[in-house]
Design a protein around this motif. Structure first.
Motif, PDB file in Angstrom:
ATOM      1  N   HIS A 178       0.862  -1.174   0.000  1.00  0.00           N
ATOM      2  CA  HIS A 178       0.000   0.000   0.000  1.00  0.00           C
ATOM      3  C   HIS A 178       0.902   1.229   0.000  1.00  0.00           C
ATOM      4  O   HIS A 178       1.885   1.306   0.740  1.00  0.00           O
ATOM      5  N   ALA A 179       0.605   2.211  -0.852  1.00  0.00           N
ATOM      6  CA  ALA A 179       1.448   3.404  -0.942  1.00  0.00           C
ATOM      7  C   ALA A 179       0.609   4.662  -0.744  1.00  0.00           C
ATOM      8  O   ALA A 179      -0.529   4.744  -1.189  1.00  0.00           O
ATOM      9  N   MET A 180       1.183   5.629  -0.033  1.00  0.00           N
ATOM     10  CA  MET A 180       0.580   6.946   0.132  1.00  0.00           C
ATOM     11  C   MET A 180       1.487   7.972  -0.523  1.00  0.00           C
ATOM     12  O   MET A 180       2.699   7.973  -0.303  1.00  0.00           O
ATOM     13  N   VAL A 181       0.912   8.839  -1.333  1.00  0.00           N
ATOM     14  CA  VAL A 181       1.661   9.891  -2.011  1.00  0.00           C
ATOM     15  C   VAL A 181       1.180  11.235  -1.479  1.00  0.00           C
ATOM     16  O   VAL A 181      -0.017  11.524  -1.497  1.00  0.00           O
ATOM     17  N   TRP A 187       4.281  10.226  11.552  1.00  0.00           N
ATOM     18  CA  TRP A 187       3.450   9.416  12.429  1.00  0.00           C
ATOM     19  C   TRP A 187       2.270   8.797  11.689  1.00  0.00           C
ATOM     20  O   TRP A 187       1.800   7.725  12.037  1.00  0.00           O
ATOM     21  N   LEU A 188       1.803   9.477  10.612  1.00  0.00           N
ATOM     22  CA  LEU A 188       0.712   8.904   9.834  1.00  0.00           C
ATOM     23  C   LEU A 188       1.226   7.731   9.003  1.00  0.00           C
ATOM     24  O   LEU A 188       0.542   6.721   8.830  1.00  0.00           O
ATOM     25  N   ALA A 189       2.450   7.848   8.508  1.00  0.00           N
ATOM     26  CA  ALA A 189       3.062   6.749   7.765  1.00  0.00           C
ATOM     27  C   ALA A 189       3.251   5.532   8.658  1.00  0.00           C
ATOM     28  O   ALA A 189       3.046   4.382   8.240  1.00  0.00           O
ATOM     29  N   ARG A 190       3.641   5.769   9.924  1.00  0.00           N
ATOM     30  CA  ARG A 190       3.807   4.656  10.859  1.00  0.00           C
ATOM     31  C   ARG A 190       2.474   3.969  11.135  1.00  0.00           C
ATOM     32  O   ARG A 190       2.384   2.735  11.195  1.00  0.00           O
ATOM     33  N   MET A 205       5.462   5.322   2.270  1.00  0.00           N
ATOM     34  CA  MET A 205       5.126   6.730   2.087  1.00  0.00           C
ATOM     35  C   MET A 205       6.012   7.324   1.011  1.00  0.00           C
ATOM     36  O   MET A 205       7.235   7.228   1.068  1.00  0.00           O
ATOM     37  N   LEU A 206       5.404   7.900  -0.019  1.00  0.00           N
ATOM     38  CA  LEU A 206       6.145   8.547  -1.105  1.00  0.00           C
ATOM     39  C   LEU A 206       5.959  10.049  -0.949  1.00  0.00           C
ATOM     40  O   LEU A 206       4.950  10.622  -1.383  1.00  0.00           O
ATOM     41  N   PRO A 207       6.908  10.739  -0.300  1.00  0.00           N
ATOM     42  CA  PRO A 207       6.728  12.158  -0.007  1.00  0.00           C
ATOM     43  C   PRO A 207       6.820  13.036  -1.243  1.00  0.00           C
ATOM     44  O   PRO A 207       7.572  12.748  -2.177  1.00  0.00           O
ATOM     45  N   VAL A 208       6.052  14.099  -1.231  1.00  0.00           N
ATOM     46  CA  VAL A 208       6.091  15.102  -2.294  1.00  0.00           C
ATOM     47  C   VAL A 208       6.714  16.364  -1.719  1.00  0.00           C
ATOM     48  O   VAL A 208       6.146  16.967  -0.800  1.00  0.00           O
ATOM     49  N   PRO A 209       7.882  16.795  -2.170  1.00  0.00           N
ATOM     50  CA  PRO A 209       8.516  17.987  -1.612  1.00  0.00           C
ATOM     51  C   PRO A 209       7.720  19.244  -1.943  1.00  0.00           C
ATOM     52  O   PRO A 209       7.171  19.374  -3.031  1.00  0.00           O
ATOM     53  N   ILE A 210       7.671  20.168  -0.964  1.00  0.00           N
ATOM     54  CA  ILE A 210       6.957  21.418  -1.204  1.00  0.00           C
ATOM     55  C   ILE A 210       7.875  22.618  -1.088  1.00  0.00           C
ATOM     56  O   ILE A 210       7.427  23.752  -1.199  1.00  0.00           O
ATOM     57  N   ASN A 211       9.151  22.402  -0.845  1.00  0.00           N
ATOM     58  CA  ASN A 211      10.076  23.519  -0.841  1.00  0.00           C
ATOM     59  C   ASN A 211      11.478  23.022  -1.158  1.00  0.00           C
ATOM     60  O   ASN A 211      11.668  21.853  -1.376  1.00  0.00           O
TER      61      ASN A 211
END
Length: 211
Positions: A178-181, A187-190, A205-211
Motif C-alpha cells: 500500500h502506498a501513500m503519495v 506518524w501517519l506513515a507509521r 510513504m512517497l513524499p512530495v517535496p513542497i520547498n
C-alpha cells in the motif's frame, strides 16, 4: 477554500471563551484577534489569498476583518517540523499565542506546538491523523468532546485509513503493498504500516517535496 465546519468551530470558540477576550490589553478588545495557522505554501503570496478567503467567510457570519475581528495568518516555515525545523515552528506558534488571540484555528502539526504553549486560548483543529499523533492527541479523549481548550475534527482518522486498505484488498486480493503519495507526517506513515500489516501488506510513504 475555507471549510464551513472549521469556521463554525472558530466562531463558537470566540463566543464560548469570553475570559480570553477580557484578558486582552486595553485597546485590543475590539477588533478581536483570530490567529489562523496553516501549512507551508509555495505561493508567491502565501498570506494574502488565505486572509482574503477567511475574511470573506467570517464576514458572512457578521464578523468583518478589520472591524469586529482581526485575522492574522501564520504559515508553516517548511516541511521539517521534527528536527532542525522544529524550533522555527515553535517560534511562530509562540508569536501567535503571545498576540493573545480570542481563538486559534490550525491545521496539521500546529496542534502539537500550540498545546504546549496555552491552556486557555481555544484551539480549533482541522487536519488528518490527530488520533494517531501522540504529541497532539495527549490528553484529548475525543475532538468532539475534548474536555480541554481543543476542539475541531479529523479530516483523515485512522479508521478511514484502515477502511481504504480493506477496500484495496477487496479489489485486489493479491495486493501486498500500500502506498501513500503526499506530504503526510511520519506518524501517519507509521500508523499506515500498522494497519497494512493487519491485512498482510506493507505500506510505504512517497513524499512530495513542497520547498
Amino acid at each position: 477554500a475555507v471549510n464551513r465546519r472549521v469556521l463554525v468551530c472558530a466562531i463558537a470558540g470566540m463566543l464560548a471563551f469570553p475570559a480570553v477576550a477580557r484578558a486582552q490589553p486595553a485597546g485590543r478588545r475590539s477588533p478581536k484577534r483570530v490567529a489562523v495557522l496553516l501549512g507551508p505554501s509555495i505561493s508567491p503570496d502565501p498570506i494574502g489569498p488565505a486572509k482574503e478567503a477567511w475574511g470573506r467567510e467570517f464576514a458572512k457570519h457578521g464578523f468583518v476583518d478589520g472591524k469586529e475581528i482581526e485575522i492574522a495568518i501564520y504559515r508553516g516555515p517548511g516541511r521539517d517540523y521534527t528536527r532542525d525545523g522544529a524550533p522555527l515552528w515553535d517560534r511562530i506558534a509562540r508569536q501567535a499565542v503571545d498576540s493573545r488571540p480570542v481563538v486559534m484555528v490550525m491545521s496539521g502539526v500546529w496542534l502539537s506546538f500550540a498545546r504546549r504553549l496555552t491552556g486557555d486560548i481555544p484551539l480549533v483543529y482541522f487536519g488528518g491523523g490527530v488520533e494517531v499523533d501522540e504529541n497532539a492527541a495527549e490528553g484529548i479523549d475525543s475532538l468532539r468532546r475534548p474536555g480541554s481548550n481543543v476542539t475541531g475534527f479529523d479530516l483523515f482518522p485512522a479508521q478511514l485509513m484502515s477502511k481504504t486498505m480493506e477496500l484495496l484488498k477487496e479489489v485486489r486480493p493479491d495486493a501486498t503493498r500500500h502506498a501513500m503519495v503526499g506530504i503526510s507526517p511520519p506518524w501517519l506513515a507509521r500508523a499506515a504500516k500498522v494497519e497494512a500489516r493487519k491485512l498482510g501488506m506493507d505500506s510505504v510513504m512517497l513524499p512530495v517535496p513542497i520547498n
